[in-house]
Write an enzyme that holds these catalytic residues in place. Sequence first.
Site, PDB file in Angstrom:
ATOM      1  N   GLY A   1       0.950  -1.173  -0.016  1.00  0.00           N
ATOM      2  CA  GLY A   1      -0.008  -0.020   0.063  1.00  0.00           C
ATOM      3  C   GLY A   1       0.885   1.173  -0.133  1.00  0.00           C
TER       4      GLY A   1
ATOM      5  N   GLN B   1       3.177   9.651   1.097  1.00  0.00           N
ATOM      6  CA  GLN B   1       4.516   8.983   1.219  1.00  0.00           C
ATOM      7  C   GLN B   1       5.379   9.431   0.287  1.00  0.00           C
ATOM      8  OE1 GLN B   1       2.502   5.134   2.146  1.00  0.00           O
ATOM      9  NE2 GLN B   1       4.600   5.046   3.310  1.00  0.00           N
TER      10      GLN B   1
ATOM     11  N   CYS C   1       5.922  -0.300   7.325  1.00  0.00           N
ATOM     12  CA  CYS C   1       5.517   0.831   6.523  1.00  0.00           C
ATOM     13  C   CYS C   1       6.892   1.201   5.729  1.00  0.00           C
ATOM     14  CB  CYS C   1       5.164   1.964   7.348  1.00  0.00           C
ATOM     15  SG  CYS C   1       4.718   3.356   6.621  1.00  0.00           S
ATOM     16  N   LEU C   2       6.708   1.438   4.500  1.00  0.00           N
ATOM     17  CA  LEU C   2       7.572   2.105   3.790  1.00  0.00           C
ATOM     18  C   LEU C   2       8.381   3.180   4.184  1.00  0.00           C
ATOM     19  CD1 LEU C   2       6.424   1.499  -0.016  1.00  0.00           C
ATOM     20  CD2 LEU C   2       8.071   0.008   1.264  1.00  0.00           C
TER      21      LEU C   2
ATOM     22  N   HIS D   1      -4.374   1.875   7.479  1.00  0.00           N
ATOM     23  CA  HIS D   1      -3.031   2.150   7.546  1.00  0.00           C
ATOM     24  C   HIS D   1      -2.930   3.175   6.625  1.00  0.00           C
ATOM     25  CE1 HIS D   1       1.397   1.279   7.828  1.00  0.00           C
ATOM     26  NE2 HIS D   1       1.354   1.914   6.679  1.00  0.00           N
ATOM     27  N   GLU D   2      -3.431   3.115   5.314  1.00  0.00           N
ATOM     28  CA  GLU D   2      -3.328   4.019   4.392  1.00  0.00           C
ATOM     29  C   GLU D   2      -4.201   5.474   4.412  1.00  0.00           C
ATOM     30  OE1 GLU D   2      -0.862   3.794   2.668  1.00  0.00           O
ATOM     31  OE2 GLU D   2      -0.682   1.469   2.975  1.00  0.00           O
TER      32      GLU D   2
ATOM     33  N   HIS E   1      -2.272   7.322   7.070  1.00  0.00           N
ATOM     34  CA  HIS E   1      -1.340   8.111   6.351  1.00  0.00           C
ATOM     35  C   HIS E   1      -1.894   9.375   5.920  1.00  0.00           C
ATOM     36  CE1 HIS E   1       2.608   5.968   6.196  1.00  0.00           C
ATOM     37  NE2 HIS E   1       1.766   4.864   5.702  1.00  0.00           N
TER      38      HIS E   1
END
Length: 175
Positions: free
Chosen positions: A52, A57, A99-100, A141-142, A145
């Site tokens: 995702g 990000q 997470c990236l 999660h997204e 963000h």
Amino acid sequence: MFYNKKMAVLEIKKYPEKILKEKALPIEYIDGNIQRLMDDMIETMYALGGIGLAANQVGISKRICVIDISAIEEEMPLIVLVNPEIIEKKGSIESEEGCLSLPEYKTNVKRAEEVRVKGLDRKGMPIEIEGKGFLARALQHEIDHLDGLLLIDRISPIKREFFKKRYKKTMAGNK
Ligand code: NI
């Protein structure tokens, strides 16, 4: 797949970059530039092995996210969501997340077990998604963000302090 030869892998913003803490702005209309951004986000997510990605990000404060959990649940299609909003939540479950934007960190996060999300698709058509299991987690999660929240904002203060100390060491080691 909407394959476009010009797709690019974008640079990922990492904690503690400020844009990750800011609420992303809603999209008013979807034009070619926005679709190009979506395609680049998809390309970036796949290139980095993520499941995702939210637009902030990659340094763009707009409410767009892409999700592909087919590595975990094979039958799940790629999801592109514009202006996503959680309209229903059920249950509570704790499971591990990464997470990236927080390289080399994984921790358990408590989230709703099921969510219903509404938003727009890549073409601007209204959609509703019922997320269960891993998809419910990815959606939350997204969307977090896009609201300026990272998974470390969902853990206990003690765990967060521990993360900060360890993260500094990890980042120093990567330089
Ligand atoms: Ni993330």
